[in-house]
Design an enzyme around this catalytic site. Structure first.
Site, PDB file in Angstrom:
ATOM      1  N   ASP A 148      -2.362  -4.953   0.316  1.00  0.00           N
ATOM      2  CA  ASP A 148      -1.860  -6.238   0.778  1.00  0.00           C
ATOM      3  C   ASP A 148      -2.558  -6.742   2.035  1.00  0.00           C
ATOM      4  O   ASP A 148      -2.872  -7.940   2.144  1.00  0.00           O
ATOM      5  CB  ASP A 148      -0.347  -6.189   0.980  1.00  0.00           C
ATOM      6  N   GLN A 174       0.816  -1.212   0.000  1.00  0.00           N
ATOM      7  CA  GLN A 174       0.000   0.000   0.000  1.00  0.00           C
ATOM      8  C   GLN A 174       0.850   1.264   0.000  1.00  0.00           C
ATOM      9  O   GLN A 174       2.045   1.244   0.314  1.00  0.00           O
ATOM     10  CB  GLN A 174      -0.921   0.000   1.216  1.00  0.00           C
ATOM     11  N   HIS A 175       0.216   2.355  -0.364  1.00  0.00           N
ATOM     12  CA  HIS A 175       0.691   3.729  -0.189  1.00  0.00           C
ATOM     13  C   HIS A 175       1.754   4.188  -1.198  1.00  0.00           C
ATOM     14  O   HIS A 175       2.021   5.382  -1.290  1.00  0.00           O
ATOM     15  CB  HIS A 175       1.254   3.976   1.218  1.00  0.00           C
TER      16      HIS A 175
END
Length: 471
Positions: free
Chosen positions: A230, A71-72
């Site tokens: 995830d 992520q991110h």
């Protein structure tokens, strides 16, 4: 028999599983490594994905596929769809100052944190995408001027797999969008005003899809699922139910539990993410998890099995030796400039066994702090489901119930993020109200009495740690 493919593009590697859509039986799989670092060009992910797909026997015979990913990560594209610069990953902490600025932009201090929590369910820390966009605008204005769209790692890989080239074809899902700081899981809407606040102007962003919507197609018209972040994919792959607290010990440590209500934590400890099923996934993330075990094993000159044996040979609480595991700074608590520390070192505790035990207990205590935060937000906690590479350690399994004070279940080792993506792909095929129920092997249970002194001593040592910047 219909086959589905699940892809996990994680921080360290790309994993591909091919499973039977009806039963979940594993047919074949592949893996390829990613480069180290907190800044990676997305082309490296694409190369690894293709290598892992080839190792898994290709995708020619699958009926659907889906991609989950770390992520991110900030993937910036220009107007032609080209990558502007290497992606800044979730564990890149250079945007810590930008996170503070964004809180100040909405009033600063508790007022600013509350404003962010009310707006998007999370409070800025260096991990989240918008902080990285603010850093880019401040420090690389020439590159920032070229950016036309921003997306996340799994969005970009899904886009590439579908053969798309125009920015209008970018797609994402609720779980990954909820970690950007400019999309709200509670309202299911982008906050373009906050994106503009962070970056300085509007950008194109992926369309957010529901759990079974199609994000694109492989050659031949094979549907691509919306994908997932995830942790949401891991929850789906592990079959987590409300009350099942998933503790994942990988590069990062995560503690999360599926819920029907959106959390709102102005401290920022609990991130109000979405899950991959249309619900919510309040989550606490630590930067330091399995790497703490890696570092301890390296320091003691043993492998992981040897570290586990040493840890289990020492008494619970390590006779007062405490390791605070902030080896790479920390996200929860928000202390990007902190370092690790060892407290309670005496002649008695100066043994490899004591240090091994302290490393395992310290890593688990940091995750248990996260569990406490979830409980404060109203999460129901019946048991721990322990997954990730760190869950392979016998010491981690046996010490976990002493630290968490809950029964611990350890499913058979597997690629739960990739499995969650595969299960989503099967769900896209079935079109049902809930994801298909796959038969799974029984998890191994671990139970032990809580040992309160472990966390009590850890809390005292944790609060004594000094950040590098304050020295």
């Amino acid at each position: 028999m219909s086959l589905v493919a699940g892809i996990d593009s994680s921080t360290q590697s790309c994993k591909v599983v091919i499973r039977d859509a009806g039963t979940g039986a594993l047919i074949r799989q592949g893996r390829a490594a990613h480069p180290d670092g907190t800044e990676v060009h997305p082309d490296a992910w694409w190369a690894a994905l293709n290598q892992a797909v080839d190792q898994a026997g290709g995708l020619d015979d699958v009926a659907a596929a889906s991609v989950a990913g770390q992520q991110h990560g900030m993937v910036c594209l220009d107007a032609d769809g080209a990558v502007v610069r290497p992606a800044l990953l979730w564990n890149d902490t250079r945007s810590a100052g930008a996170a503070t600025e964004l809180i100040d932009d909405l009033g600063g201090g508790d007022r600013g944190r509350r404003a962010w929590a009310d707006a998007v369910g999370i409070v800025p820390v260096a991990s989240f995408t918008l902080t990285k966009l603010r850093w880019l605008a401040r420090h690389e204005p020439a590159e920032a001027a070229r950016v036309a769209a921003v997306c996340l790692p799994h969005d970009w890989l899904t886009w590439r797999l579908g053969g798309a080239h125009d920015l209008d074809a970018l797609r994402t899902d609720r779980s990954d969008a909820s970690g950007t700081l400019y999309w709200s899981a509670r309202t299911n809407e982008y906050r373009h005003d906050l994106l503009e606040l962070g970056f300085g102007r509007r950008l194109a962003v992926p369309r957010v899809l529901g759990p079974t919507e199609v994000a694109g197609t492989l050659p031949g018209g094979v549907p691509l699922g919306p994908g997932a972040g995830d942790n949401a994919a891991a929850a789906l792959g592990a079959g987590a139910r409300p009350g099942d607290v998933v503790v994942s010990i990988g590069t990062s440590g995560t503690v999360f539990v599926p819920t029907d209500a959106a959390p709102n934590d102005p401290t920022g400890t609990v991130a109000g993410f979405a899950d991959a099923t249309g619900r919510f996934l309040p989550i606490v993330v630590t930067l330091n998890a399995a790497r703490v075990l890696d570092a301890a094993a390296r320091l003691l000159g043993v492998d992981h099995e040897g570290l586990s044996r040493l840890a289990l040979s020492a008494p619970a609480g390590a006779d007062g030796l405490v390791l605070v595991p902030y080896l790479e700074g920390e996200r929860t608590p928000d202390r990007p400039h902190a370092t690790g520390a060892v407290h309670g070192l005496t002649l008695r505790t100066s043994t490899p066994a004591h240090l091994a035990r302290a490393a395992v207990e310290g890593m688990l205590c940091a995750l248990a702090d996260g569990l406490d935060a979830l409980v404060r937000q109203g999460a129901r906690t019946n048991r721990i489901v322990l997954v990730g590479g760190g869950a392979r350690s016998e010491a981690v399994r046996r010490i976990a119930p002493e630290v968490f004070g809950l029964p611990v279940l350890v499913p058979p080792p597997g690629e739960y993020v990739a499995d969650g993506a595969a299960r989503q792909a099967a769900w896209v095929l079935s079109g049902g109200d809930e994801p298909p129920a796959w038969s799974t092997a029984a998890p191994q249970p671990y139970e032990a009495d809580r040992v309160p002194r472990i966390r009590e001593r850890y809390a005292g040592a944790r609060d004594a740690v000094v950040d590098r910047e304050s020295r």
